[in-house]
Motif scaffolding. Structure first.
Motif, mmCIF file in Angstrom:
data_model
loop_
_atom_site.group_PDB
_atom_site.id
_atom_site.type_symbol
_atom_site.label_atom_id
_atom_site.label_comp_id
_atom_site.label_asym_id
_atom_site.label_seq_id
_atom_site.Cartn_x
_atom_site.Cartn_y
_atom_site.Cartn_z
ATOM 1 N N ALA A 1 0.926 4.407 -3.985
ATOM 2 C CA ALA A 1 -0.687 5.289 -4.137
ATOM 3 C C ALA A 1 -1.670 4.526 -3.080
ATOM 4 N N VAL A 2 -1.562 3.176 -3.186
ATOM 5 C CA VAL A 2 -2.535 2.507 -2.358
ATOM 6 C C VAL A 2 -2.085 2.687 -0.756
ATOM 7 N N SER A 3 -1.089 2.597 -0.486
ATOM 8 C CA SER A 3 -0.394 2.892 0.650
ATOM 9 C C SER A 3 -0.616 4.424 1.033
ATOM 10 N N LEU A 4 -0.600 5.321 0.350
ATOM 11 C CA LEU A 4 -0.887 6.634 0.780
ATOM 12 C C LEU A 4 -2.449 6.755 0.935
ATOM 13 N N CYS A 5 -3.094 6.122 0.075
ATOM 14 C CA CYS A 5 -4.663 6.230 0.370
ATOM 15 C C CYS A 5 -5.003 5.654 1.692
ATOM 16 N N LYS B 1 -6.936 7.474 4.387
ATOM 17 C CA LYS B 1 -8.109 6.932 4.516
ATOM 18 C C LYS B 1 -9.044 7.449 3.180
ATOM 19 N N LEU B 2 -8.162 7.416 2.000
ATOM 20 C CA LEU B 2 -8.906 7.817 0.597
ATOM 21 C C LEU B 2 -9.520 6.477 -0.042
ATOM 22 N N SER B 3 -10.284 7.048 -1.168
ATOM 23 C CA SER B 3 -10.816 5.803 -1.632
ATOM 24 C C SER B 3 -9.637 5.419 -2.935
ATOM 25 N N LEU B 4 -9.780 4.014 -3.052
ATOM 26 C CA LEU B 4 -8.847 3.528 -4.178
ATOM 27 C C LEU B 4 -9.382 3.555 -5.373
ATOM 28 N N LEU C 1 -7.361 -6.506 -7.309
ATOM 29 C CA LEU C 1 -8.925 -6.697 -6.963
ATOM 30 C C LEU C 1 -8.942 -7.559 -6.090
ATOM 31 N N ASP C 2 -8.062 -8.710 -6.018
ATOM 32 C CA ASP C 2 -8.023 -9.715 -4.937
ATOM 33 C C ASP C 2 -7.689 -9.412 -3.707
ATOM 34 N N ARG C 3 -6.672 -8.373 -3.552
ATOM 35 C CA ARG C 3 -6.038 -8.084 -2.240
ATOM 36 C C ARG C 3 -6.956 -7.147 -1.724
ATOM 37 N N TYR C 4 -7.516 -5.952 -2.483
ATOM 38 C CA TYR C 4 -8.157 -4.930 -1.914
ATOM 39 C C TYR C 4 -9.625 -5.081 -2.049
ATOM 40 N N GLN C 5 -10.432 -5.808 -1.080
ATOM 41 C CA GLN C 5 -11.764 -6.134 -1.060
ATOM 42 C C GLN C 5 -12.666 -4.786 -0.668
ATOM 43 N N TYR D 1 -14.771 -1.600 -6.546
ATOM 44 C CA TYR D 1 -13.402 -1.615 -7.273
ATOM 45 C C TYR D 1 -13.764 -2.216 -8.588
ATOM 46 N N HIS D 2 -14.267 -3.609 -8.557
ATOM 47 C CA HIS D 2 -14.823 -4.428 -9.671
ATOM 48 C C HIS D 2 -15.771 -3.507 -10.771
ATOM 49 N N ARG D 3 -16.583 -2.960 -10.084
ATOM 50 C CA ARG D 3 -17.416 -1.805 -10.748
ATOM 51 C C ARG D 3 -16.629 -0.963 -11.549
#
Length: 1326
Positions: free
Chosen positions: A1117-1121, A1125-1128, A1185-1189, A1195-1197
């Motif tokens: 899913a992350v790769s597709l986003c 260029k979609l939000s994670l 969370l560490d990988r995708y800043q 993302y934390h929020r």
């Protein structure tokens, strides 16, 4: 009738009657002999019968009321006895007792009954007092009283004194006046009763006036009557016959010891109420016992029984002056008790065929023979026909097995003992009961117990061959031929034939049968017969024949006359048979009988039985004639040697073969064909388009015909013969044919249809139309060597036989041979006749066209190709015919998978339009046959063919119209374009293929193909220079917009046109890569969860992200986003939710989670026992969370917001991670979810960090100081916190938190103030 039982059977000459038999039993009464009378009215049929005590009337509906149509066409109809169960037999108006006084005369056997014009039923019987007792029943529909009167001969005074004077004083008649034979003649308002009495006198009474109108002494007409006058008459018979033109005739048989005499009179009116008899003729009879006789205005028919209980029928036409004696009738040829069987035939089957030949033996004869064969005391009761057939078959089989040893030892043939017993019992105790004659139709019948015998006229040949020598010696030559010499020669030749018949043994006759069966020359068989007779001529039979032949003045002329009479070859000669139809019978008319058993078959088929007799007798005559010819030729032949040898002998041999064939078809059994098989056969033959053929029309018989001749007559012959008969004889519809005319004409016309040398072909055509293919094969075999008429037609029907039997090559050879007779034979002419479509240039091509259609309907493409190739030789100059034949060849080669041969036929077709049309068919078929695709490339890529674009268009249209998973047209197009280095077109094809797979094939296999298609398309574009690496996106819009609509057709089933106003979209390599990415993602999801393949097949990127998150494929899913260029955020929300579920779920949820956890890449693997699925999920979330800043720590929020919304405490690692990047945001989240205590602690820690205690945990480089960078505090969030705490002063804990936070803020303010002052006193560093 028999005793107290009366059996009534209704039979019809047209139809099979149902429920047509009834048996009545009159208790304690005996039915009088001959006491049954039938009368008709417009609406009813009245059956009047008498017993020794009662009279009865039975009223039944008239057939015309049951069937109101003028012409009954059904073969199976109801009898008038169908509803007899509803009749009240005890109705007093329809029955009555005969009065005891005067009562019925003892031992009386005569009676009569009739209906008046008013509907009254009258019964007349001899009375005990010597008169005539008449019982009258009122009309059946009128209430009335039964009345009785007695007719007596007395004076007027005696009639007045009847009531009070004794009989002895009145002087009435004595016993000598007792009537022994009664007849009635009905007038409009009266009835004449005729009584032949014991005193040999004939008395005539008027029923209306009750007067005796005439007394006539019969002894005056007997030459010697002295002895008779003193004896009472017995055995006298009286019959009446009425003619509208000549009046009433009376026939009297006067019986005397050792002699008898017929006297025929005509009733003459002398004056009013006075009558006399005009004597016409006296006919003297032999000493046989008279059973019955019938009278007509011209004839006397007498039925006799001799001392051996044999039935004899004699006949005379008393109109002729020379008529003095009655002529005996000829009966059927007896069945031989010894059967000779052709060597290679099975003897058991041969005997069974004779025993169960239609009409050969009665059931009673078979039962009696079976009883004798078993030699047991157990009586065999009535058996059904099928059971009887099984019992007889078993008996013959057992007898054959028991005698097989004896037969081998003695070298003799098997002889079935049942056959002579059946012949013995055939007419045992079945003597004739009566003779009947209908004046209108001239029909004479004999009623026997169990069956009826019909008398039919013989032909001249039958008459001459069967007549006795005494009769031939008295025969009138002028009745045979106009020329006296010819007539004398014919009579002399007939005597020679009789001599030959007596000298020919059964073995010699069997030799001729065997010769004809084996299709050998009959002349050779006749020669062998002569040789055998010469070797064993102990009685000088040959010498007698030679001596008799010396009396012939012109033997060739006499023989030719007999041959012409038996020949039915040409229409001219056949007409002579119809010109000789019997008129009112002459004294030379000779009759034979044939029997019709009372079996459930329409009596109309009885008209076919004379055919067998005619064919049999004619065969015997021809055999004898061939023998006579051999004798004549052996003696030198005289001056007519050449004519006898080269004309008459071949003609006789030809007639022998013809009559053998007719005899064979008359006894050949027809096969029982199921109705569905018959209809299937007719449908198959319908391609021949024999629309005017009466043989190929659907017909369902009520009962299965016994022989093929009956089948032909039932289906075809009856209608054809009736139409021919009425048209040829010019008979009006109001005129009815006489029985002799009808039988003679039907026999002649039927022989004409069966005659092999006639041009008509209805009989074989009928066999073909009714699935009698085995019989048809044998029929053609018997025709082949000697018949030169309809040779081509016979070959055609034989080919059809082979076709049905599965011998296709033989069928093709027959069809090919039949082509040479096209245009010369009537059947083949009808076969090639074309009405609706354009006729082909030659008749032979039309014939080939019909046969090709027949073979196509049968499903034999190989034969179609072979025959079409043969037909090509007939169409050298007609390009249209050649095109049609080449088309057929191409089509069937293509169906058989012969691609190369189909391609050759395609290239040889002279029609360019058909070349293009069938090129498309070839493309389609080769595409379907995957292993032949290389052939398609070889066919359509040579440079000599210039329609490659059309081929590509054909394949493209086919690719868009068929199922994607069944055929591989897109791959074929891809191969074509790759072969021609058109990579952009190849990419376009594969991209379109992938698009359709996504829409139409939403399975894992379809997704795999889609991924491969997109990869192939990408590879194609990468082979092109970058500036040309683009394709036009295939249209997909308007056609598929309607939900549930076919992507190819409209709601009418037609191909829909593509919208013309669509925008063109250009796809570059990156666009294809994106499509490939999402397709790969769909495939990954389908591999992980096969049930989601149908959903993911055409899902968008956003939808796919949701599906992947739901399935736990977060890395994908992350790769597709990232690709789109979609939000994670959806990924983190989904992963957070799964962590929540695992934390709150049970052991089952924990176990299932390992599947999707394994599909994601973790930064490290923890293998301790304490590590659970929930722990691994939290670790995965932490690593994400560490990988995708992201900016602003969204993302934390997002994760914290999800956790807090589900009431889950935040893990410390998450708090530490988030407060390091955005402590103010975490404080606001706490405030949003009313977590005041956590917010106070976070605020205190944050203030301490600013003051220098733990500042590294909040991402602060240096604490608050004059020299450190500027720091800030989220005052708004803290003010909201303080306000929330201040509003909750009731809680002491909130008050403590408030003061604590306020105190900490005060310290912070002090420190800020100090730092501010220091900063203001120290200059900035730039």
């Amino acid at each position: 009738s028999s005793g107290d039982t009366l059996q009534l059977v209704e039979e019809s000459l047209d139809s099979n009657l149902l429920n047509n038999a009834v048996r009545l039993k009159i208790v304690n009464c005996n039915v009088l002999p001959g006491g049954v009378w039938v009368s008709e009215t417009r609406s009813h049929v009245a059956i009047l019968f008498l017993t020794n005590q009662t009279v009865h009337r039975l009223i039944l509906p008239h057939p015309c009321r049951i069937y109101r149509s003028e012409l009954v066409t059904e073969l199976q109809i109801q009898s008038i006895f169908t509803d007899i169960g509803r009749v009240n037999f005890r109705d007093p108006s329809n029955s009555s007792l005969i009065p005891v006084s005067p009562g019925l005369a003892p031992g009386s056997s005569t009676s009569t009954a009739w209906l008046t014009s008013e509907g009254e039923a009258l019964f007349a019987v001899p009375s005990a007092s010597g008169g005539i007792l008449v019982v009258k029943l009122p009309p059946h529909d009128v209430q009335g009283v039964v009345s009785v009167l007695e007719l007596k001969q007395s004076s007027v005074v005696q009639r007045l004194l009847t009531g009070w004077m004794p009989t002895a004083i009145r002087g009435d008649q004595g016993p000598s006046d007792l009537p022994i034979s009664l007849c009635v003649h009905c007038l409009e308002h009266d009835a004449f009763l005729f009584a032949l009495c014991q005193d040999h006198k004939l008395r005539m009474w008027s029923y209306k006036d009750q007067l005796c109108l005439m007394v006539w002494d019969m002894l005056e007409y007997i030459p010697v009557n002295r002895d008779l006058r003193h004896t009472l008459g017995s055995g006298h018979r009286l019959r009446l016959a009425f003619s509208p033109s000549t009046g009433l005739y009376l026939g009297v048989y006067l019986h005397a010891p050792r002699r008898g005499q017929f006297c025929v009179f005509q009733l003459v009116s002398v004056e009013q109420s006075r009558y006399s008899l005009d004597h016409i003729s006296s006919l003297y009879a032999s000493q046989e016992m008279l059973v019955d006789f019938a009278l007509t205005p011209t004839d006397v028919w007498a039925l006799w029984q001799d001392e051996e209980n044999q039935t004899i029928v004699k006949y005379i036409n008393f109109d002729y002056p020379e008529a003095v004696n009655l002529f005996p009738m000829l009966f059927e040829i007896p069945t031989p008790s010894l059967l000779l069987v052709i060597g290679f035939l099975d003897q058991q089957e041969a005997y069974l065929e004779v025993l169960f030949s239609p009409g050969r033996f009665t059931v009673s004869a078979l039962l009696k023979a079976l009883q004798i064969f078993r030699r047991g005391t157990e009586r065999i009761f009535d058996l059904s026909w099928d059971t009887l057939r099984k019992e007889v078959t078993l008996a013959v089989e057992n007898e054959l097995l028991n005698t097989v040893t004896v037969l081998l030892a003695s070298s003799t043939d098997y002889r079935c003992s049942l056959l002579p017993d059946c012949v013995l019992y055939k007419y045992d105790h079945v003597y004739a009961l009566m003779i009947g004659y209908t004046g209108w139709h001239l029909l004479c019948i004999l009623l026997r117990k169990g069956y009826i015998s019909f008398l039919v006229p013989c032909s001249l040949v039958d008459h001459l061959y069967l007549s006795s020598d005494e009769h031939l010696q008295t025969e009138d030559e002028t009745a045979i031929a106009d020329d006296l010499g010819v007539g004398r020669d014919v009579l002399c030749l007939a005597q020679c034939l009789r001599l030959v018949r007596e000298s020919i043994s059964d073995e010699m006759a069997f030799l001729m049968e065997t010769t004809l069966y084996h299709l050998q020359a009959p002349e050779q068989a006749a020669e062998r017969m002569l040789e055998d007779l010469l070797a064993n001529d102990s009685e000088n039979a040959i010498e007698d024949v030679r001596n008799k032949l010396q009396d012939l003045q012109n033997p060739a002329n006499a023989m030719g006359m007999l041959l012409r009479d038996m020949d039915y070859e040409t229409d001219v000669e056949i007409d002579q048979h119809l010109d000789q139809l019997p008129q009112p019978f002459s004294p030379l008319s000779v009759f034979a009988t044939f029997n019709l058993f009372l079996v459930p078959l329409p009596f109309l088929y009885a008209l076919l039985l004379p055919l067998k007799t005619t064919a049999k007798i004619s065969s015997l005559v021809c055999t004898a004639l061939a023998y006579v010819l051999q004798v004549f030729l052996g003696a030198g032949g005289g001056a007519q040697l050449l004519q006898l040898q080269h004309e008459l002998m071949p003609r006789t041999a030809h007639l022998l073969s013809s009559y053998y064939l007719v005899r064979w078809v008359s006894k050949c059994l027809a096969s029982a064909i199921p109705v569905d098989t018959l209809e299937s056969n007719l449908q198959h033959l319908s391609v021949l388009e024999l629309s005017d053929s009466p043989t190929l029309t659907p017909f369902r018989a009520v009962s299965s015909p016994h022989t093929v001749v009956e089948l032909f007559f039932q289906n075809v012959g009856r209608k054809q013969i009736v139409s021919q008969l009425f048209s040829r004889l010019n008979v009006s519809s109001e005129t009815s044919l006489s029985w002799p005319q009808m039988v003679a004409s039907i026999t002649s016309y039927l022989l004409q249809h069966l005659w092999p040398n006639n041009s008509g072909f209805l009989f074989p055509e009928c066999l073909m139309g009714n699935c009698q293919y085995v019989q048809l094969q044998e029929y053609v075999r018997l025709l082949q060597p000697w018949c030169q008429v309809n040779v081509g037609s016979c070959r055609f029907v034989l080919g059809q036989c082979y076709l049905v039997m599965g011998e296709s090559q033989k069928a093709l050879e027959c069809f090919r041979e039949a082509a040479f007779a096209v245009g010369r034979e009537e059947f083949l002419h009808r076969l090639i006749r074309v009405e609706d479509e354009e006729a082909l240039p030659t008749p032979r091509l039309q014939y080939y066209n019909k046969v090709l259609r027949l073979l196509e309907d049968t499903g034999l493409p190989e034969l179609v190709i072979q025959l079409a190739t043969i037909a090509l030789t007939e169409s050298d100059r007609d390009w249209k015919s050649q095109a049609a034949l080449r088309t057929r060849i191409f089509k069937h080669h293509l169906d058989l998978g012969h691609n190369t041969q189909a391609y050759e036929a395609l290239t040889q077709n002279p029609d360019p339009s058909r070349q293009k049309q069938f090129g498309k068919s070839l493309c389609v078929c080769v595409c379907v046959r995957v292993k032949y695709i290389i052939s398609l490339i070889q066919f359509f890529f040579p440079p000599r063919l210039c329609y490659f674009a059309e081929v590509v268009g054909i394949i493209e249209s086919r690719a868009r119209a068929v199922d994607l998973m069944t055929h591989n047209y897109y791959e074929l197009l891809y191969a074509f374009h790759i072969y021609r280095h058109n990579y952009r077109k190849a990419g376009t094809v594969m991209f379109e293929y992938g698009m359709r797979l996504g829409r139409e094939v939403r399975t894992r296999r379809g997704l795999q193909k889609q991924v491969n298609c997109y990869l192939a398309a990408i590879n194609c574009l990468r082979l092109i220079r970058p500036e040309y690496a683009w394709i036009v996106q295939p249209a997909s819009g308007g056609v598929y917009e309607r939900p549930g609509a076919s992507p190819k057709r409209s709601h009418d089933g037609d191909y829909t046109a593509m919208p013309t106003n669509q925008k063109i979209e250009i796809l570059e390599l990156k666009d294809l890569e994106r499509e490939y990415k999402i397709a790969q993602t769909r495939l990954t999801l389908a591999h992980h969860d096969p049930t989601s393949a149908a959903i993911a097949g055409n899902a968008s990127a956003e939808e796919m992200v949701a599906l992947l998150v739901q399935a736990g494929l977060f890395d994908t899913a992350v790769s597709l986003c990232q690709t789109f260029k979609l939000s994670l955020n959806p990924v983190f929300e989904g992963l957070t939710f799964k962590c929540i579920k695992l934390q709150c779920g049970g052991e089952a949820v924990q176990t299932q989670a390992w599947d999707w956890l394994a599909a994601n890449q973790l930064s490290s693997v923890v293998t301790t026992k304490e590590s659970s699925a929930a722990d691994e999920a939290w670790r995965l979330l932490s690593s994400f969370l560490d990988r995708y800043q992201s900016q602003n720590s969204q993302y934390h929020r997002c994760v914290i917001n999800k956790l807090l919304s589900h009431g889950i405490s935040l893990p410390s690692w998450l708090i530490n991670s988030y407060k390091e990047v955005d402590a103010a945001g975490l404080l606001r989240l706490y405030l949003n979810y009313d977590l005041l205590e956590e917010a106070v602690e976070l605020a205190l820690e944050f203030v301490d960090a600013l003051l220098g205690r733990g500042h590294q945990y909040f991402g602060i480089e240096k604490p608050l100081s004059a020299t450190a960078p500027l720091v800030w505090l989220p005052y708004s969030a803290i003010d909201q916190l303080l306000q929330a705490l201040g509003e909750n002063q009731i809680s002491s804990h909130s008050t403590q938190l408030f003061h604590k936070l306020q105190s900490k803020l005060d310290d912070y303010y002090i420190q800020v103030e100090r730092a501010t002052r220091d900063f203001s006193h120290h200059p900035r560093r730039h």
